[in-house]
Design an enzyme around this catalytic site. Structure first.
Site, PDB file in Angstrom:
ATOM      1  N   HIS A 109       0.873  -1.207  -0.021  1.00 15.21           N
ATOM      2  CA  HIS A 109       0.004   0.041   0.085  1.00 15.21           C
ATOM      3  C   HIS A 109       0.980   1.398   0.024  1.00 15.21           C
ATOM      4  O   HIS A 109       0.340   2.285  -0.619  1.00 15.21           O
ATOM      5  CB  HIS A 109      -0.919  -0.025   1.052  1.00 15.21           C
ATOM      6  CG  HIS A 109      -2.082  -0.972   1.036  1.00 15.21           C
ATOM      7  ND1 HIS A 109      -3.517  -0.579   1.428  1.00 15.21           N
ATOM      8  CD2 HIS A 109      -2.313  -2.191   0.380  1.00 15.21           C
ATOM      9  CE1 HIS A 109      -4.070  -1.689   1.271  1.00 15.21           C
ATOM     10  NE2 HIS A 109      -3.438  -2.506   0.504  1.00 15.21           N
ATOM     11  N   SER A 114       5.074   7.022   3.442  1.00 14.53           N
ATOM     12  CA  SER A 114       4.042   7.928   3.374  1.00 14.53           C
ATOM     13  C   SER A 114       2.865   7.306   4.294  1.00 14.53           C
ATOM     14  O   SER A 114       2.273   8.089   4.731  1.00 14.53           O
ATOM     15  CB  SER A 114       3.885   8.732   2.237  1.00 14.53           C
ATOM     16  OG  SER A 114       3.474   7.794   1.353  1.00 14.53           O
ATOM     17  N   ASP A 171      -6.088 -17.595   1.848  1.00 16.32           N
ATOM     18  CA  ASP A 171      -5.391 -18.848   1.701  1.00 16.32           C
ATOM     19  C   ASP A 171      -5.977 -19.909   2.529  1.00 16.32           C
ATOM     20  O   ASP A 171      -5.500 -20.174   3.598  1.00 16.32           O
ATOM     21  CB  ASP A 171      -4.074 -19.042   1.489  1.00 16.32           C
ATOM     22  CG  ASP A 171      -3.621 -20.225   1.206  1.00 16.32           C
ATOM     23  OD1 ASP A 171      -4.066 -21.040   0.775  1.00 16.32           O
ATOM     24  OD2 ASP A 171      -2.080 -20.457   0.956  1.00 16.32           O
ATOM     25  N   HIS A 222      -0.925 -13.401  -1.342  1.00 16.52           N
ATOM     26  CA  HIS A 222      -2.002 -13.514  -0.487  1.00 16.52           C
ATOM     27  C   HIS A 222      -2.156 -15.155  -0.050  1.00 16.52           C
ATOM     28  O   HIS A 222      -3.258 -15.387   0.452  1.00 16.52           O
ATOM     29  CB  HIS A 222      -3.353 -13.380  -1.431  1.00 16.52           C
ATOM     30  CG  HIS A 222      -3.686 -11.851  -1.838  1.00 16.52           C
ATOM     31  ND1 HIS A 222      -4.408 -11.704  -2.800  1.00 16.52           N
ATOM     32  CD2 HIS A 222      -3.275 -11.058  -1.222  1.00 16.52           C
ATOM     33  CE1 HIS A 222      -4.693 -10.417  -2.902  1.00 16.52           C
ATOM     34  NE2 HIS A 222      -3.977  -9.991  -1.955  1.00 16.52           N
TER      35      HIS A 222
END
Length: 333
Positions: A77, A87, A248, A198
């Site tokens: 992200h 940030s 998962d 993931h």
């Protein structure tokens, strides 16, 4: 004699000037100096940077395993919004942390603790952006994944705005996913490999409930889902309850190729993930990764390569960045 002395004086003066310029260049590179991050950036200035970060991450992951996927997700992200500059760590009413996709991020306290320890060992030397990048690598390793060498030397960004957050969505078609990754200089192999992350972590029921109960307004589940998997997720994320569900279902706390196998068999919760099996290009990559004799080793290697590429997106150097004392706050001028 006088001429020889003059030549010697000129030579010594020249060498002093060269040394001064070199030293200035090295100081500049320690703050970015226009140079790209590289492995071994901190050298003797902070010998234990990696071991300090690793020990902090290890402690937090042992006490709460959800910190591992949380930190990995946080790094993604961060890098996908104005580059890998830390940030996303900035606190405030209108910062990136307050944007919808970031409100469920976890692991901020891990990065802050590592920063506190590094400030004690190497004051004003290691950026929060570098700490987050190292912590993401260590989170993968601590859950069973392969390690990789992390280029260091990023600076921390000076801007963090919630309005800038525009991340790939859980229902995006593959064409949109490819476009988003290409905009960050990442190719289709990087897309498949990074989505393979993931294999650890969870998703909120609100993101997946529609797909399992009322896909595209049909009143029925997505027909591409394995029927036995539909009932499993409906039980965990009922229409009027549930909180989070494993990304998962095979091995949520272990970094392996189980997630990719689930994509192949229609047993993943996010629509954007399942669509990777229907696109010829992404499907071919999954088949190739899983078709090898030792798929985990190839996937681990590709994942490390893609993580390095992602970690170099939009890095801040020179006057564009800084080294924060506290990761949650931009330095006050």
């Amino acid at each position: 004699m006088g001429r020889g002395y003059t030549l010697l004086f000129i030579l010594v003066t020249f060498l002093v000037l060269v040394a001064a310029v070199t030293a200035q260049g090295n100081r500049g590179s320690s703050r970015g100096g226009g140079r790209r991050p590289h492995v071994g950036f901190y050298g003797n200035r902070c010998r234990n940077v990696e071991s300090i970060v690793r020990s902090v991450v290890q402690s937090h992951v042992r006490s709460n395993p959800t910190n591992a996927p949380g930190i990995l997700r946080m790094h993604f992200h961060d890098c996908f919004v104005n580059g890998c500059d830390g940030s996303v760590l900035i606190a405030g009413n209108t910062t990136e942390r307050t944007a919808g996709p970031n409100r469920s991020l976890r692991g901020f306290e891990v990065i802050e603790e590592a920063k506190t320890r590094l400030e004690a060992a190497c004051p004003r030397t290691v950026s929060c952006a570098d700490i987050l990048t190292l912590a993401a690598r260590d989170s993968v390793v601590l859950t069973g994944g392969q390690s990789w060498a992390v280029p260091l030397g990023r600076l921390d960004g000076k801007v963090s705005r919630a309005s800038d957050v525009n991340l790939p969505g859980p229902n995006d078609p593959v064409s949109k996913q490819k476009q988003d990754f290409a905009a960050k200089t990442l190719n289709t192999l990087d897309l498949v490999t990074l989505v393979g992350g993931h294999t650890i972590g969870t998703a909120g029921c609100g993101l997946v409930r529609g797909r399992f109960f009322n896909f595209n307004g049909t009143g029925q589940p997505d027909p591409t889902i394995d029927p036995s998997f539909v009932s499993l997720i409906q039980a965990r994320c009922p229409q009027n309850g549930g909180t989070r569900v494993k990304l998962d279902s095979g091995s949520v706390d272990k970094f392996d190729t189980s997630f990719l196998r689930n994509v192949r068999t229609g047993r993943v919760v996010l629509q954007s993930d399942q669509l990777l099996w229907r696109d010829p290009e992404t499907r071919a990559i999954i088949e190739r990764l899983l078709g090898l004799r030792r798929p985990f080793l190839r996937f681990g290697s590709e994942f490390g390569n893609s993580m390095v590429k992602m970690s170099l997106i939009g890095v801040k150097t020179g006057s564009d960045g800084e080294i924060r004392r506290v990761c949650s706050a931009i330095l006050k001028v």
